[in-house]
Design a protein around this motif. Structure first.
Motif, mmCIF file in Angstrom:
data_model
loop_
_atom_site.group_PDB
_atom_site.id
_atom_site.type_symbol
_atom_site.label_atom_id
_atom_site.label_comp_id
_atom_site.label_asym_id
_atom_site.label_seq_id
_atom_site.Cartn_x
_atom_site.Cartn_y
_atom_site.Cartn_z
ATOM 1 N N GLY A 1 29.047 159.197 59.876
ATOM 2 C CA GLY A 1 27.906 158.400 59.426
ATOM 3 C C GLY A 1 26.995 159.210 58.524
ATOM 4 O O GLY A 1 26.683 158.801 57.401
ATOM 5 N N ASN A 2 26.578 160.382 58.998
ATOM 6 C CA ASN A 2 25.688 161.222 58.191
ATOM 7 C C ASN A 2 26.453 161.951 57.093
ATOM 8 O O ASN A 2 25.985 162.062 55.959
ATOM 9 N N LEU B 1 28.754 151.518 57.091
ATOM 10 C CA LEU B 1 28.947 152.094 58.428
ATOM 11 C C LEU B 1 29.298 151.030 59.464
ATOM 12 O O LEU B 1 29.277 151.302 60.668
ATOM 13 N N GLN B 2 29.610 149.831 59.013
ATOM 14 C CA GLN B 2 30.016 148.748 59.924
ATOM 15 C C GLN B 2 31.170 147.993 59.273
ATOM 16 O O GLN B 2 31.128 147.773 58.057
ATOM 17 N N ARG C 1 31.777 155.720 60.511
ATOM 18 C CA ARG C 1 31.260 155.137 61.770
ATOM 19 C C ARG C 1 29.780 155.444 61.895
ATOM 20 O O ARG C 1 29.390 156.598 61.731
ATOM 21 N N ARG C 2 29.012 154.437 62.250
ATOM 22 C CA ARG C 2 27.579 154.666 62.447
ATOM 23 C C ARG C 2 27.354 155.666 63.584
ATOM 24 O O ARG C 2 26.504 156.546 63.507
ATOM 25 N N ASP C 3 28.172 155.549 64.662
ATOM 26 C CA ASP C 3 27.943 156.391 65.848
ATOM 27 C C ASP C 3 28.738 157.710 65.803
ATOM 28 O O ASP C 3 28.715 158.478 66.732
ATOM 29 N N GLY C 4 29.439 157.972 64.729
ATOM 30 C CA GLY C 4 30.213 159.222 64.666
ATOM 31 C C GLY C 4 29.582 160.178 63.666
ATOM 32 O O GLY C 4 28.618 159.827 62.976
ATOM 33 N N SER C 5 30.152 161.377 63.576
ATOM 34 C CA SER C 5 29.563 162.360 62.659
ATOM 35 C C SER C 5 29.736 161.916 61.202
ATOM 36 O O SER C 5 28.971 162.308 60.321
#
Ligand SMILES: NC(=O)c1ccc[n+]([C@@H]2O[C@H](COP(=O)([O-])OP(=O)(O)OC[C@H]3O[C@@H](n4cnc5c(N)ncnc54)[C@H](O)[C@@H]3O)[C@@H](O)[C@H]2O)c1
Length: 355
Positions: free
Chosen positions: A43-44, A68-69, A37-41
């Motif tokens: 992502g990184n 991430l999408q 997820r781009r907005d979750g941990s």
């Protein structure tokens, strides 16, 4: 071949990725896509996980991509392993944990991936569903995409557990036992004692071995026995006596252990991620073997087996294209009744959950 793992930073997703690389199932020119997820941990964290995989598998690594999408997912085989998982709790007044609790949340995760697959997919992707409730997530994908390309791995894993537990009870190796579990990946499991064969045993010897170890003499009594024994063991675990709970677990019949084992693992503070990843990768290998193989898996039926419509664990012939057909198995009267009850209960829940 390209493989995408949705939820690759989760504990199951990570084990699936490393097992695929460990077994060298992908060539260096193939692509493994790690999806988070781009907005979750995640992502990184996926960038770090990719680096770790490259360090571990070096020149045997395929190309590793990060997405991430949902619309960036591109693969021949997509493993859907994103979502919440059940949690143990120590309140004896509350109902035991159930995969049903995950339905609303995990459905919201699955829908954008299913929609993106329809919009951007090339039409020949196969989706292996790990996310629970597996029947619901299979249905979400099947309502949008070719249902023959959507396969849930819950019944496959339950069947592996059944084989192992039967083998343990009668002191043979798991490889010697063939057996299937159909129905729901949950309280509505249908262990098929009629499907059990034991290598080297005659029909009479198999029947005798089964009658010594099964939980009840008829399939009709199974759901009641299962819930009673499950609740007894969970109460012991909730008191914190995990060693005693596992001691009692070892005395349960094999068809009950299939269901109780994963819950007890959870109450012990561990997860079932390694076994789940192994089962997922085994299913993946069966699928790619090129041989028509019959397995139990969650698929969305349209009257192909016992006139059932909707998602359920059924015996299917799988191939690199997904599931081609239902294998025409004959169940005993009790198993058939259990299967139909399970189908009805799943259908009621799925109708309630799907928004
Ligand atoms: N079928 C089985 O036998 C079986 C066994 C174990 C777990 N499961 C199921 O698998 C799922 C994952 O379990 P887990 O233990 O790995 O959980 P986990 O919490 O360790 O991992 C879940 C991952 O999903 C990711 N995620 C959440 N929303 C996402 C989104 N929109 N896009 C991409 N990634 C997203 C999270 O970031 C996390 O990394 C659960 O639904 C669980 O019930 C199934």
């Amino acid at each position: 071949m390209d493989v995408s793992i949705i939820g690759a930073n989760g504990s199951t997703g990570k084990h699936i990725a490393s097992r695929i690389l460990l077994e060298r199932l992908l060539l260096p020119t193939d692509r493994l896509q790690l999806v988070g997820r781009r907005d979750g941990s995640s992502g990184n964290a996926l960038y770090g996980f990719r680096q770790d995989l490259k360090d571990a598998f070096a020149e045997h690594c395929p190309i590793i991509d990060i997405a991430l999408q949902p619309e960036e997912v591109v693969a021949d085989i997509i493993v859907m392993a994103a979502g919440k998982t059940i949690q143990a709790h120590s309140d004896p007044g509350k109902a035991p944990p159930s995969r049903d609790e995950l339905a609303i949340y995990n459905q919201q995760i699955a829908i954008p991936y299913a929609d993106a697959l329809v919009q951007y997919g090339h039409g020949h992707e196969v989706v292996i569903v790990v996310t629970n409730p597996v029947e619901l997530i299979v249905e979400i994908f099947s309502q949008r995409y070719d249902r023959h390309r959507i396969v849930g791995m819950g019944a496959y894993q339950d069947s592996l557990r059944f084989r192992r537990e039967v083998a343990r009870s009668i002191n043979v190796s798991r490889e010697a036992v063939r057996a299937m579990v159909l129905g729901e990946h949950g309280d509505g499991i249908v262990p098929l004692w009629s499907s059990v064969t034991i290598q080297g045993f005659s029909d009479n010897e198999t029947a005798r071995a089964i009658s010594n170890v099964r939980s009840s003499t008829s399939s009709r009594e199974f759901p009641g026995t299962l819930i009673r024994m499950r609740n007894e063991i969970i109460k012991i675990a909730q008191r914190g006596d995990i060693a005693e709970a596992f001691r009692r677990f070892d005395t349960l019949p094999p068809d009950v252990r299939i269901m109780v084992g994963p819950f007890l693992t959870l109450f012990a503070g561990a997860k079932t991620d390694i076994a789940t990843a192994n089962a997922t990768v085994d299913l993946f290998k069966c699928m790619l073997s090129g041989k028509d193989t019959v397995i139990a898996a969650q698929v969305s039926l349209v009257n192909e087996f016992l006139q059932v419509r909707g998602p359920i664990g059924a015996p299917v012939v799988i191939s690199p294209k997904g599931w081609d057909a239902v294998y025409p198995m004959t169940l005993s009267d009790g198993e058939q009744q259990l299967f139909l009850q399970s189908a009805q209960s799943i259908q009621e829940k799925v109708n309630r959950w799907i928004v």
